[in-house]
Write a protein that holds these residues in place. Structure first.
Motif, PDB file in Angstrom:
ATOM      1  N   LYS A 296       0.858  -1.186   0.000  1.00  0.00           N
ATOM      2  CA  LYS A 296       0.000   0.000   0.000  1.00  0.00           C
ATOM      3  C   LYS A 296       0.894   1.235   0.000  1.00  0.00           C
ATOM      4  O   LYS A 296       1.574   1.527   0.980  1.00  0.00           O
ATOM      5  CB  LYS A 296      -0.921   0.007   1.231  1.00  0.00           C
ATOM      6  CG  LYS A 296      -1.743  -1.264   1.399  1.00  0.00           C
ATOM      7  CD  LYS A 296      -2.650  -1.521   0.208  1.00  0.00           C
ATOM      8  CE  LYS A 296      -3.406  -2.832   0.336  1.00  0.00           C
ATOM      9  NZ  LYS A 296      -4.165  -3.172  -0.869  1.00  0.00           N
ATOM     10  N   TRP A 297       0.894   1.938  -1.122  1.00  0.00           N
ATOM     11  CA  TRP A 297       1.755   3.101  -1.287  1.00  0.00           C
ATOM     12  C   TRP A 297       0.924   4.356  -1.461  1.00  0.00           C
ATOM     13  O   TRP A 297      -0.093   4.366  -2.155  1.00  0.00           O
ATOM     14  CB  TRP A 297       2.657   2.921  -2.519  1.00  0.00           C
ATOM     15  CG  TRP A 297       3.656   1.819  -2.362  1.00  0.00           C
ATOM     16  CD1 TRP A 297       4.495   1.608  -1.301  1.00  0.00           C
ATOM     17  CD2 TRP A 297       3.946   0.774  -3.297  1.00  0.00           C
ATOM     18  NE1 TRP A 297       5.282   0.501  -1.518  1.00  0.00           N
ATOM     19  CE2 TRP A 297       4.962  -0.037  -2.732  1.00  0.00           C
ATOM     20  CE3 TRP A 297       3.434   0.440  -4.547  1.00  0.00           C
ATOM     21  CZ2 TRP A 297       5.494  -1.146  -3.375  1.00  0.00           C
ATOM     22  CZ3 TRP A 297       3.952  -0.677  -5.203  1.00  0.00           C
ATOM     23  CH2 TRP A 297       4.960  -1.455  -4.624  1.00  0.00           C
ATOM     24  N   GLY A 298       1.383   5.430  -0.835  1.00  0.00           N
ATOM     25  CA  GLY A 298       0.737   6.718  -0.991  1.00  0.00           C
ATOM     26  C   GLY A 298       1.060   7.337  -2.335  1.00  0.00           C
ATOM     27  O   GLY A 298       1.914   6.840  -3.082  1.00  0.00           O
ATOM     28  N   PRO A 299       0.384   8.454  -2.679  1.00  0.00           N
ATOM     29  CA  PRO A 299       0.566   9.079  -3.998  1.00  0.00           C
ATOM     30  C   PRO A 299       2.009   9.437  -4.318  1.00  0.00           C
ATOM     31  O   PRO A 299       2.465   9.226  -5.444  1.00  0.00           O
ATOM     32  CB  PRO A 299      -0.310  10.336  -3.907  1.00  0.00           C
ATOM     33  CG  PRO A 299      -1.334  10.002  -2.878  1.00  0.00           C
ATOM     34  CD  PRO A 299      -0.652   9.131  -1.876  1.00  0.00           C
ATOM     35  N   GLU A 300       2.739   9.977  -3.337  1.00  0.00           N
ATOM     36  CA  GLU A 300       4.127  10.362  -3.612  1.00  0.00           C
ATOM     37  C   GLU A 300       4.993   9.138  -3.830  1.00  0.00           C
ATOM     38  O   GLU A 300       5.912   9.153  -4.668  1.00  0.00           O
ATOM     39  CB  GLU A 300       4.686  11.217  -2.470  1.00  0.00           C
ATOM     40  CG  GLU A 300       6.025  11.875  -2.787  1.00  0.00           C
ATOM     41  CD  GLU A 300       5.985  12.729  -4.055  1.00  0.00           C
ATOM     42  OE1 GLU A 300       7.009  12.755  -4.782  1.00  0.00           O
ATOM     43  OE2 GLU A 300       4.947  13.372  -4.329  1.00  0.00           O
ATOM     44  N   ASP A 301       4.711   8.050  -3.090  1.00  0.00           N
ATOM     45  CA  ASP A 301       5.433   6.799  -3.317  1.00  0.00           C
ATOM     46  C   ASP A 301       5.245   6.330  -4.760  1.00  0.00           C
ATOM     47  O   ASP A 301       6.200   5.911  -5.423  1.00  0.00           O
ATOM     48  CB  ASP A 301       4.921   5.706  -2.371  1.00  0.00           C
ATOM     49  CG  ASP A 301       5.319   5.928  -0.934  1.00  0.00           C
ATOM     50  OD1 ASP A 301       6.463   6.336  -0.700  1.00  0.00           O
ATOM     51  OD2 ASP A 301       4.479   5.688  -0.043  1.00  0.00           O
ATOM     52  N   VAL A 302       3.996   6.373  -5.225  1.00  0.00           N
ATOM     53  CA  VAL A 302       3.697   5.905  -6.590  1.00  0.00           C
ATOM     54  C   VAL A 302       4.417   6.773  -7.608  1.00  0.00           C
ATOM     55  O   VAL A 302       5.006   6.270  -8.577  1.00  0.00           O
ATOM     56  CB  VAL A 302       2.176   5.914  -6.837  1.00  0.00           C
ATOM     57  CG1 VAL A 302       1.870   5.564  -8.289  1.00  0.00           C
ATOM     58  CG2 VAL A 302       1.472   4.934  -5.902  1.00  0.00           C
ATOM     59  N   ARG A 303       4.395   8.082  -7.405  1.00  0.00           N
ATOM     60  CA  ARG A 303       5.078   8.976  -8.341  1.00  0.00           C
ATOM     61  C   ARG A 303       6.581   8.698  -8.370  1.00  0.00           C
ATOM     62  O   ARG A 303       7.212   8.735  -9.434  1.00  0.00           O
ATOM     63  CB  ARG A 303       4.791  10.433  -7.990  1.00  0.00           C
ATOM     64  CG  ARG A 303       3.406  10.914  -8.406  1.00  0.00           C
ATOM     65  CD  ARG A 303       3.261  12.410  -8.261  1.00  0.00           C
ATOM     66  NE  ARG A 303       3.160  12.813  -6.872  1.00  0.00           N
ATOM     67  CZ  ARG A 303       2.015  12.964  -6.207  1.00  0.00           C
ATOM     68  NH1 ARG A 303       0.863  12.728  -6.816  1.00  0.00           N
ATOM     69  NH2 ARG A 303       2.009  13.345  -4.956  1.00  0.00           N
ATOM     70  N   ASN A 304       7.174   8.424  -7.191  1.00  0.00           N
ATOM     71  CA  ASN A 304       8.607   8.140  -7.135  1.00  0.00           C
ATOM     72  C   ASN A 304       8.949   6.838  -7.844  1.00  0.00           C
ATOM     73  O   ASN A 304       9.946   6.754  -8.579  1.00  0.00           O
ATOM     74  CB  ASN A 304       9.076   8.083  -5.678  1.00  0.00           C
ATOM     75  CG  ASN A 304       9.152   9.454  -5.037  1.00  0.00           C
ATOM     76  OD1 ASN A 304       9.286  10.464  -5.727  1.00  0.00           O
ATOM     77  ND2 ASN A 304       9.065   9.508  -3.718  1.00  0.00           N
ATOM     78  N   LEU A 305       8.124   5.808  -7.619  1.00  0.00           N
ATOM     79  CA  LEU A 305       8.346   4.540  -8.307  1.00  0.00           C
ATOM     80  C   LEU A 305       8.254   4.730  -9.819  1.00  0.00           C
ATOM     81  O   LEU A 305       9.096   4.222 -10.574  1.00  0.00           O
ATOM     82  CB  LEU A 305       7.312   3.510  -7.845  1.00  0.00           C
ATOM     83  CG  LEU A 305       7.402   3.010  -6.400  1.00  0.00           C
ATOM     84  CD1 LEU A 305       6.176   2.184  -6.044  1.00  0.00           C
ATOM     85  CD2 LEU A 305       8.665   2.191  -6.200  1.00  0.00           C
ATOM     86  N   ALA A 306       7.228   5.440 -10.249  1.00  0.00           N
ATOM     87  CA  ALA A 306       7.038   5.675 -11.677  1.00  0.00           C
ATOM     88  C   ALA A 306       8.195   6.483 -12.262  1.00  0.00           C
ATOM     89  O   ALA A 306       8.685   6.183 -13.361  1.00  0.00           O
ATOM     90  CB  ALA A 306       5.715   6.394 -11.912  1.00  0.00           C
ATOM     91  N   ARG A 307       8.637   7.496 -11.521  1.00  0.00           N
ATOM     92  CA  ARG A 307       9.724   8.347 -12.012  1.00  0.00           C
ATOM     93  C   ARG A 307      10.991   7.524 -12.234  1.00  0.00           C
ATOM     94  O   ARG A 307      11.717   7.723 -13.218  1.00  0.00           O
ATOM     95  CB  ARG A 307       9.976   9.469 -11.002  1.00  0.00           C
ATOM     96  CG  ARG A 307      10.911  10.569 -11.508  1.00  0.00           C
ATOM     97  CD  ARG A 307      11.042  11.686 -10.482  1.00  0.00           C
ATOM     98  NE  ARG A 307       9.751  12.290 -10.195  1.00  0.00           N
ATOM     99  CZ  ARG A 307       9.150  12.274  -8.996  1.00  0.00           C
ATOM    100  NH1 ARG A 307       9.738  11.681  -7.981  1.00  0.00           N
ATOM    101  NH2 ARG A 307       7.990  12.855  -8.819  1.00  0.00           N
ATOM    102  N   GLN A 308      11.273   6.595 -11.316  1.00  0.00           N
ATOM    103  CA  GLN A 308      12.460   5.747 -11.469  1.00  0.00           C
ATOM    104  C   GLN A 308      12.378   4.866 -12.714  1.00  0.00           C
ATOM    105  O   GLN A 308      13.403   4.452 -13.249  1.00  0.00           O
ATOM    106  CB  GLN A 308      12.620   4.858 -10.238  1.00  0.00           C
ATOM    107  CG  GLN A 308      12.991   5.601  -8.965  1.00  0.00           C
ATOM    108  CD  GLN A 308      13.038   4.661  -7.765  1.00  0.00           C
ATOM    109  OE1 GLN A 308      13.786   3.684  -7.760  1.00  0.00           O
ATOM    110  NE2 GLN A 308      12.231   4.929  -6.758  1.00  0.00           N
ATOM    111  N   ALA A 309      11.149   4.583 -13.136  1.00  0.00           N
ATOM    112  CA  ALA A 309      10.947   3.740 -14.320  1.00  0.00           C
ATOM    113  C   ALA A 309      10.802   4.551 -15.606  1.00  0.00           C
ATOM    114  O   ALA A 309      10.550   3.985 -16.672  1.00  0.00           O
ATOM    115  CB  ALA A 309       9.715   2.862 -14.119  1.00  0.00           C
ATOM    116  N   GLY A 310      10.942   5.875 -15.516  1.00  0.00           N
ATOM    117  CA  GLY A 310      10.873   6.713 -16.705  1.00  0.00           C
ATOM    118  C   GLY A 310       9.503   7.257 -17.036  1.00  0.00           C
ATOM    119  O   GLY A 310       9.311   7.845 -18.101  1.00  0.00           O
TER     120      GLY A 310
END
Length: 337
Positions: A296-310
């Protein structure tokens, strides 16, 4: 009187299901781990897919209802954002883990896409879903692909997969992965979808621990039957001799990892034979077989994960209590909707 759209031909099924050898290898590797853990895709044989659909109808399981509500409420806005960020319109919608394809209708209405492509591990389930969906959207060409999309090197060379693609990954399925695994999967999706692609991702967020645990261990016991069906599948496909009644189902919150961990717990010392592995597996009383995780990840966690993946954020929509959110992303773009 205007005539209704002509129903397209029956959706094609492309069967790229993992081979029996792949299933055997996944089981052997998973049972060799400590703690023992099998990949979640093994849960979704035909019966497992039906049981998961039943889980989504349970009163404790809020994810599906919240996600459907968000898609219905914001479908037009999401469609507008997709159009704004599309190099070529209309896009092809590619749904990862489509299952019964119950959530995509608002997107198909809003986008009027060039095609809809459903990816899922259960051939019968996804093909049946596409046949039903085709009747609702006769103007949208469709194809069902049975596959383990995490291991798929590329999408098939097919006319319906030409042009720009919008990936649709609902149901918080990204939460099955660790943080590193989530980044790897998002990178893999970018590779499958191609340059300039879009991705609409559904994510469940942390909230009440009792409510989260109940969502994965419903009072009717459907989640427990879903997990034990994994053992029945191994008995059927690999000739194993698991005794499901000797395993208890458990779903609990792991605060250190910010996830629900689902497991089957051996209720006694027992020995299970798995002929293709040419081995027997010894189980201690209380030993756990992890069937899946749901981070369970918060919005900023999701954005950070996505950013690392481009991937770069384009838009986000959430329910009034901020328990579930939809994230629209574009690969390699810094623009916002």
């Amino acid at each position: 009187m205007s005539s209704s759209p002509t129903l397209l031909t029956r959706p094609e099924l492309i069967d790229l299901h993992p081979s029996p050898g792949d299933v055997c290898a996944a089981v052997g590797q998973g049972l060799a781990r400590q703690p023992r853990q099998l990949p979640p895709w093994l849960l979704y044989d035909q019966q497992g897919s039906r049981l998961f659909e039943a889980i989504c109808q349970q009163p404790e399981y809020h994810l599906t209802r919240l996600e459907k509500c968000l898609l219905q409420r914001h479908g037009s806005h999401i469609g507008h954002c997709c159009t704004e960020h599309s190099a070529a319109a209309p896009v092809t919608v590619v749904e990862f883990g489509a299952g019964g394809a119950h959530k995509v209708t608002p997107l198909l209405h809003a986008l009027q896409p060039a095609a809809y492509v459903a990816l899922d591990i259960s051939a019968t389930h996804v093909h049946t879903a596409c046949i039903g969906l085709q009747a609702l959207h006769p103007q949208v060409p469709m194809v069902a692909i049975c596959c383990d999309y995490e291991q798929l090197p590329a999408l098939p060379d097919h006319p319906l997969l030409a042009g720009q693609r919008l990936g649709f990954f609902p149901g918080s399925s990204l939460g099955n992965c660790s943080r590193a695994g989530a980044v790897a999967l998002l990178r893999h999706m970018a590779t499958l979808l191609g340059p300039g692609s879009l991705l609409l991702l559904g994510m469940d967020q942390p909230w009440s621990i009792p409510a989260m645990e109940a969502a994965y261990d419903d009072a009717a016991g459907v989640s427990a039957r879903f997990a034990r069906n994994l053992l029945l599948r191994l008995n059927r496909d690999l000739g194993a001799n698991f005794q499901p009644r000797h395993f208890a189902y458990q779903a609990r919150w792991d605060a250190s990892e910010q996830r629900i961990e689902m497991a089957l717990v051996s209720q006694r010392e027992q020995v299970v034979s798995i002929p293709p592995l040419e081995t027997v597996v010894h189980w201690a009383s209380g030993e756990r077989l992890i069937t899946e995780h749901s981070h369970k990840w918060g919005p900023e966690d999701v954005r950070n994960l996505a950013r690392q993946a481009g991937w770069r954020a384009v838009g986000r929509w959430c329910d009034t209590q901020d328990r579930f959110s939809l994230h629209l992303m574009e690969h390699g773009s810094l623009s916002q909707c």
